[in-house]
Enzyme design. Structure first.
Site, PDB file in Angstrom:
ATOM      1  N   GLY A   1       9.100 -12.456  -7.545  1.00  0.00           N
ATOM      2  CA  GLY A   1       8.300 -12.883  -8.691  1.00  0.00           C
ATOM      3  C   GLY A   1       7.927 -11.704  -9.575  1.00  0.00           C
ATOM      4  O   GLY A   1       8.133 -11.739 -10.773  1.00  0.00           O
ATOM      5  N   PHE A   2       7.371 -10.657  -8.957  1.00  0.00           N
ATOM      6  CA  PHE A   2       6.991  -9.430  -9.669  1.00  0.00           C
ATOM      7  C   PHE A   2       6.028  -9.717 -10.815  1.00  0.00           C
ATOM      8  O   PHE A   2       5.980  -8.977 -11.793  1.00  0.00           O
ATOM      9  CB  PHE A   2       8.224  -8.687 -10.185  1.00  0.00           C
TER      10      PHE A   2
ATOM     11  N   LEU B   1      -1.027  -2.847   7.533  1.00  0.00           N
ATOM     12  CA  LEU B   1      -1.010  -3.987   8.458  1.00  0.00           C
ATOM     13  C   LEU B   1       0.328  -4.106   9.166  1.00  0.00           C
ATOM     14  O   LEU B   1       0.394  -4.401  10.346  1.00  0.00           O
ATOM     15  CB  LEU B   1      -1.320  -5.270   7.687  1.00  0.00           C
TER      16      LEU B   1
ATOM     17  N   LYS C   1       6.431  -1.837   8.615  1.00  0.00           N
ATOM     18  CA  LYS C   1       7.790  -2.162   8.167  1.00  0.00           C
ATOM     19  C   LYS C   1       7.752  -2.898   6.819  1.00  0.00           C
ATOM     20  O   LYS C   1       8.470  -2.541   5.889  1.00  0.00           O
ATOM     21  CB  LYS C   1       8.479  -3.022   9.229  1.00  0.00           C
TER      22      LYS C   1
ATOM     23  N   GLY D   1      -3.805  -3.429  -0.582  1.00  0.00           N
ATOM     24  CA  GLY D   1      -2.423  -3.837  -0.850  1.00  0.00           C
ATOM     25  C   GLY D   1      -1.537  -2.636  -1.137  1.00  0.00           C
ATOM     26  O   GLY D   1      -2.012  -1.545  -1.457  1.00  0.00           O
TER      27      GLY D   1
ATOM     28  N   GLU E   1       2.257  -2.846  -5.253  1.00  0.00           N
ATOM     29  CA  GLU E   1       2.473  -2.285  -6.585  1.00  0.00           C
ATOM     30  C   GLU E   1       2.321  -0.776  -6.621  1.00  0.00           C
ATOM     31  O   GLU E   1       2.702  -0.136  -7.600  1.00  0.00           O
ATOM     32  CB  GLU E   1       1.511  -2.955  -7.580  1.00  0.00           C
TER      33      GLU E   1
END
Lengths: 316, 735
Positions: free
Chosen positions: B244-245, B620, B623, B692, B695
């Site tokens: 989606g980006f 988390l 990989k 996160g 990005e």
């Protein structure tokens, strides 16, 4: 895609006859270009003549010491052929510089010669394009033209021929063999096979309606160092900004042709005499009369520099 | 659950499942072709029909007349939807472009019709029979030409039009060492693999969409608003999304037109955008022109930093927030950030991976390289010197965790930065001029309210349900890890169900908020489930330890599964956030190091090796996180070297509207990319102390490549992409 009819004849003559008897017919082999264009309705054939069953998929020696390449030999098989790799390495290298492994598996020798331009305006049916719709104008002339032609173009069209293979075949002085609906065979030199756009950019080649390419023959090997150099913005799977095919003998003489510059593989035989003098001298002759746009004028310098690199590599 | 103080010790800290480099749990379904994407929905009972979108052939103007009679009469055609018969349509609350043109055409390839037929082929063939007469009008398509018409954009949740501290102009004017340069970034396409696609089905006034969007809550809101129906009558299903980006933030034309087509045909309708429509019909990352001014003392300390950005958009569309990273990245008492927005008639500019940071850092981090060069300083040392541990606009607000300096130092060491020759154009390897470049990386770490439901069944399986999406990032896996850790189970005892608006609401995938937010929601639900389990088994929830399928406290141990012996246990909760983001600047950091080769004859640039060192809270799944970072780096290499939507400023559209013309990196462009994560936990970020990484990897990556090209050649390109035509003039004389 418009609905179309389809047949799969058994012999080249039948195929040519089928194409000649049905208005709006097109031959289809690998379909790697034609099917895309049909989905966009850039091409709208009423009838497809599938030539895959014609048995034109062999590579055999000619009495003259060259090779005869069937029209349906895949790009993969041609590039991998031991005789091609040994005696016509520039051709093998050009083929492997093109497309992707998957496409080369499907794409054929004749289909590669007959692929259409990748000019983006040709691909967009909402835009004027003299090649797609004669008389509608050329949007590329004052539009996005970085990839497009710098020599041999016309006011009607600045499209480039996207083939790598054809550039190599051009310096090898290959000959295209055809048959027409009457069974008449014809041999067309590579110099005369692709056209410049002039006032008829809708015509990419000098083939006549219904005429079927059956083979491409290569003359006996030239010897020398074989180089194919393709310059592009990414390392693979892109059309050439400029490409150079060269065969250079130990004494510095040889042949050179360019891709990415024109509506056809671009070779100026007269300029080849300057090869021992180096890239600049050759480029002057090759690019004489160039008419680049502001977006693609860099190709002139790039062609010269790439040729310089190729000659350096050939001598090394 | 309220999250308004930094997280203390909790069951996640055991790291028996979380933090392990597990394979993604949805991998086998994807590799065996059994993961259903939106366009894969085929219900043999539903008599599915197919819609094909007709895009406008002009950039700006209006439809003077339309003839759909030939299309309507074509074989298999069930309906032709146009503005004339679609009824009143609103817009969603996020994107501003209208899904259906008429009578006005706002941008190229805006849908003018949807042709619905029995088969896809019939719909496509009939779509070509729609005749449209257009009246073109003058449009504004060239950002550089429109720059002087730009105004301050409206402030909004993602937009701060101006930010200031100190007296920038005075400090810059008197700074002993200065640069003042302009940079350009072009329009970018998301170019995700999966096209926008929707199957729409009406049951009375209830609408179900099997679609491909990143944020289900926005999608429900926006389709309801667009069609004028109740949110409660809408269900969206997006279990798998092929990339989606940011290009699938919420519903787009495929969803709106499929809904209208299904209503008109009285049958479910599938619409997917053909690739050539995906560049002009939907959204893209807008081009920017950026001016950066940096002033410093001879010691290299920044005294003034100014960043202005110009971008364009359709009316009501937002600006590209390119100045955002500069607010927080480097110290300096005198600051000025300003956005300018011009009205353009190109397709809508929208969010794309790291909006703001991605294009902003493309400019800022070249400027920092130029400034270091002017100061005669090493680019790493210059950045280290100008580190700040507090928000430079508000020095009382510290960063929750900021390890930029550690990233820079670790990266320099791992990469062998000390071997870089500072003077450009000095290193030769055969036909290659070789150079090294680097850049910092920063990207915000927002978290949003997110909820989940967890079930423990009689077989001891835990099932998680949330409307979080997995756009290829690994959401399934990290959510399963979270639930497994919380419930003391191995990963294979957890089932994860995502992407259904009927499940508890998450903020979806976007803005790098998905991983931290959605796992927090699962954490909260699991806390509740643990309480229910403890009650059922007669434990005190605060004492109970959930481990190896057992629940233990004191000397007593019970199998977890026993808690569900009397029936399934279900718990639902979410996390609401307090004002921690006001007390702390929450950001992720990194450093990119790149070595490029530039062909001495042709000026072709090829990346030889690249390293990113990242500090982004608790990782988390190392990989999946590595995959996110190398994906961002790859996109950064594309932005540096090739990606550009080519604008035809006369006709008003992006010309290279397919994947042959819009070049993104191929395998041959990408060497072995190295990623190193610093050990970090960030208790202020989320209950899992995680942030996160989706990005962060693109932030700064392109500038690091551009800086390496400069180091290799001595040519400074400030106008992306750094293609060979911009380098040729500065290359050494041909051999």
């Amino acid at each position: 895609m418009k609905p179309f009819t389809y047949e799969r004849p058994g012999t080249p003559a039948e195929a040519a006859a089928a194409a000649a008897s049905t208005p709006g017919a097109r031959f289809i082999a690998g379909g790697t270009n034609l099917l895309d264009l049909m989905k966009l309705q850039v091409e709208t054939p009423a009838h497809l003549v599938d030539v895959n069953g014609l048995g034109l998929d062999g590579i055999e020696p000619t009495p003259e010491g060259g090779l005869r390449i069937g029209a349906l030999v895949s790009n993969t098989d041609l590039a991998a052929d031991a005789r091609v790799r040994k005696d016509y390495a520039v051709l093998s290298r050009a083929l492997l510089a093109g497309a992707s492994g998957q496409l080369r598996n499907r794409a054929t020798t004749a289909g590669n010669l007959l692929q259409r331009t990748r000019c983006p305006y040709f691909y967009d049916t909402a835009q004027p394009c003299n090649k797609r719709r004669p008389g509608s104008g050329c949007a590329a002339l004052d539009g996005v033209s970085r990839q497009l032609a710098v020599v041999g173009s016309s006011e009607a069209c600045i499209a480039t021929n996207p083939s790598d293979m054809a550039v190599a075949m051009r310096i090898l002085d290959a000959t295209v063999e055809t048959v027409d609906a009457e069974g008449t065979r014809r041999r067309i030199g590579m110099a005369d096979f692709h056209r410049l756009p002039d006032e008829r950019p809708e015509l990419d080649t000098t083939l006549r309606p219904g005429e079927l390419v059956t083979a491409v023959t290569l003359p006996k090997p030239l010897g020398g160092a074989h180089v194919y150099r393709k310059v592009r913005d990414r390392a693979s799977y892109a059309f050439a900004l400029v490409s150079v095919a060269a065969v250079v003998r130990p004494d510095g003489t040889g042949r050179v042709a360019f891709g990415g510059l024109a509506h056809k593989p671009w070779r100026v035989e007269a300029a080849e005499a300057d090869l021992p003098r180096g890239a600049r001298a050759v480029a002057e002759g090759v690019l004489a009369g160039a008419r680049p746009t502001h977006e693609n004028a860099f190709k002139l310098k790039l062609a010269e520099r790439t040729l310089g690199a190729v000659l350096h590599q050939a001598r090394a | 659950m309220k999250f308004d103080t930094p997280a203390g010790a909790n069951p996640i800290d055991r790291l028996k499942v979380v933090g392990k480099p597990t394979d993604r749990i949805d991998g086998p379904r994807k590799t065996t072709g059994t993961a259903p994407y939106a366009n894969d929905w085929h219900d043999p009972q539903s008599r599915l029909a197919y819609g094909y979108v007709v895009g406008a052939g002009i950039g700006k103007g209006r439809i003077a007349g339309m003839d759909v009679s030939r299309a309507e009469a074509a074989a298999g055609v069930l309906a032709v939807v146009t503005a004339a018969n679609a009824g009143k349509l609103d817009r969603g609350a996020f994107y501003v472009a209208r899904a259906l043109a008429g009578p006005d055409v706002d941008h190229y390839h805006q849908a003018v019709a949807l042709v619905v037929a029995e088969t896809f082929e019939q719909a496509r063939a009939a779509a070509a029979l729609v005749r449209v007469d257009y009246v073109r009008s003058e449009g504004v398509f060239d950002l550089a030409a429109a720059k002087d018409t730009a105004v301050a954009p409206k402030a909004g949740p993602f937009v701060s039009p101006e930010a200031k501290a100190g007296d920038f102009e005075a400090a810059f004017a008197t700074a002993p060492v200065r640069i003042d340069e302009s940079y350009g970034t072009p329009d970018h396409a998301h170019a995700m693999m999966e096209p926008h696609a929707t199957v729409a089905s009406w049951d009375g006034d209830r609408l179900t969409l099997w679609t491909a969007i990143q944020q289900m809550n926005w999608g429900v809101r926006d389709i309801a608003k667009t069609l004028g129906i109740a949110k409660g009558n809408v269900r969206l299903v997006s279990p798998f999304i092929g990339g989606g980006f940011g290009g699938k933030g919420t519903i787009l034309s495929d969803a709106v037109l499929a809904s209208l087509g299904a209503r008109a045909a009285g049958r479910p309708v599938k619409v997917s955008l053909p690739r050539p429509l995906m560049f002009n019909n939907v959204t893209h990352r807008p081009a920017t022109i950026q001016r950066i001014r940096i002033g410093a003392g001879p010691d290299g300390r920044i005294t003034a930093i100014g960043h202005e950005s110009w971008s364009g958009n359709l009316p009501d569309g937002p600006p590209e927030t390119a100045t955002e990273p500069t607010r927080l990245l480097y110290a300096g008492p005198n600051r000025l950030m300003r956005m300018h927005l011009a009205r353009l008639d190109l397709p809508e500019g929208g969010a794309m991976r790291a909006p703001g940071e991605a294009p902003g850092m493309m400019a800022l981090e070249i400027a920092m390289d130029e400034m270091a060069e002017r100061l005669g300083m090493d680019p790493v040392a210059f950045r280290v010197l100008n580190d700040t541990q507090v928000d430079p606009e508000n020095p009382r607000r510290p960063f929750s965790r900021r390890q930029l300096v550690e990233c820079l130092r670790r990266g320099a060491e791992l990469f062998g930065w000390e071997r870089r020759v500072a003077k450009p154009g000095q290193v030769r390897d055969g036909r290659w001029l070789v150079g090294m470049g680097m850049a910092s990386a920063i990207r915000g770490a927002p978290v949003m309210r997110s909820a989940a439901r967890v079930r423990l069944d009689g077989r001891g399986m835990v099932t998680v349900e949330t409307d979080m999406t997995d756009i290829g990032t690994g959401s399934y896996t990290i959510i399963a890890q979270t639930a497994a850790e919380m419930m003391g189970l191995p990963l294979d005892r957890v089932v994860v169900r995502l992407g259904d608006s009927a499940y508890p609401e998450s903020p979806g995938s976007g803005g790098q908020w998905g991983a931290a937010s959605s796992t927090a929601g699962v954490y909260a639900a699991c806390v509740k489930l643990r309480e229910a389990v403890a009650r059922r088994l007669g434990f005190n929830a605060t004492d109970a330890v959930f481990e190896d399928g057992q629940v233990r406290a004191g000397n007593r141990s019970e199998p977890l599964v026993r808690a569900a012996a009397g029936g399934e246990l279900v718990a639902e909760d979410g996390v609401e956030y307090g004002d921690l983001a006001e007390w702390f600047a929450l950001q992720t950091f990194g450093a990119h190091f790149v070595e490029v080769g530039v062909d001495v004859d042709t000026a072709e640039v090829r990346v030889r090796r690249m390293l990113a060192v990242c500090a982004a809270g608790r990782i988390l799944s190392p990989k999946a996180a590595r995959s996110q970072i190398i994906g961002g780096m790859t996109m950064g290499i594309g932005a540096a070297l090739m990606e550009e939507l080519a604008v035809d400023a006369r006709r008003g559209f992006f010309v290279n509207h397919d994947l042959a013309g819009y070049e993104v990196p191929v395998h041959a462009d990408i060497p072995d990319l190295q990623v190193s994560f610093l050990d970090e936990i960030d208790p202020a970020a989320s209950p899992l102390k995680a942030k996160g990484v989706g990005e962060l990897g693109i932030s700064g990556a392109a500038a690091a490549v551009a800086n390496a090209v400069h180091n290799a050649t001595g040519v400074r390109v400030r106008d992306y992409p750094v293609t060979l035509d911009k380098l040729l003039g500065g290359m050494p004389e041909a051999a």
